[in-house]
Design a protein around this motif. Structure first.
Motif, short mmCIF file in Angstrom:
data_model
loop_
_atom_site.label_atom_id
_atom_site.label_comp_id
_atom_site.label_asym_id
_atom_site.label_seq_id
_atom_site.Cartn_x
_atom_site.Cartn_y
_atom_site.Cartn_z
N SER A 33 0.83 -1.21 0.00
CA SER A 33 0.00 0.00 0.00
C SER A 33 0.86 1.26 0.00
O SER A 33 0.59 2.22 -0.73
CB SER A 33 -0.93 -0.01 1.22
N ILE A 34 1.93 1.24 0.78
CA ILE A 34 2.80 2.41 0.90
C ILE A 34 3.58 2.66 -0.39
O ILE A 34 3.67 3.79 -0.87
CB ILE A 34 3.77 2.24 2.09
N ILE A 35 4.13 1.59 -0.99
CA ILE A 35 4.95 1.78 -2.19
C ILE A 35 4.14 1.64 -3.47
O ILE A 35 4.70 1.68 -4.56
CB ILE A 35 6.16 0.82 -2.21
N GLN A 36 2.85 1.47 -3.33
CA GLN A 36 1.92 1.38 -4.46
C GLN A 36 2.31 0.25 -5.42
O GLN A 36 2.57 0.46 -6.60
CB GLN A 36 1.80 2.71 -5.17
N SER A 37 2.35 -0.94 -4.87
CA SER A 37 2.69 -2.14 -5.63
C SER A 37 1.69 -3.23 -5.28
O SER A 37 0.93 -3.10 -4.31
CB SER A 37 4.10 -2.60 -5.27
N ASP A 38 1.68 -4.29 -6.04
CA ASP A 38 0.84 -5.46 -5.72
C ASP A 38 1.59 -6.33 -4.72
O ASP A 38 2.82 -6.48 -4.81
CB ASP A 38 0.54 -6.28 -6.97
#
Length: 102
Positions: A33-38
């Motif tokens: 969520s923080i690094i905007q990844s799956d």
């Protein structure tokens, strides 16, 4: 009791608040969520850089306390392999053998 966990990758560091009962899957979800990844594109590695941390294991089970430092690996652009631990840290660690898609 809460833990303040440091997650490192190359020149990025993310700090998470976690409970000792939190699983590493929960930590991966927060990190994603923080690094905007799956979530599927992230793996967590132990502080000694010798093993991948299993999703169902907890901070408590791994005997990780406050100020723990872990590493994360991102999936490579080929969509199959993950970064090598040596490529994201300054010092040499054991190469992760689990370098294929789960």
């Amino acid at each position: 009791m809460s833990l303040y966990v440091k997650l490192k990758n190359k020149n990025q560091t993310v700090f998470l608040w976690a409970s000792p009962k939190d699983s590493f899957l929960e930590a991966r979800q927060k990190l994603a969520s923080i690094i905007q990844s799956d979530v599927e594109n992230i793996k967590l590695v132990s502080a000694d850089k010798e093993r991948l941390l299993k999703d169902d294991a907890t901070f408590e089970a791994e005997k990780l306390g406050a100020d723990a430092t872990l590493y994360w690996l991102n999936r490579l652009p080929d969509g199959i392999k993950f970064e090598d631990i040596d490529s994201i840290t300054e010092s040499k660690g054991v190469q992760c053998e689990d370098n294929v898609e789960d």
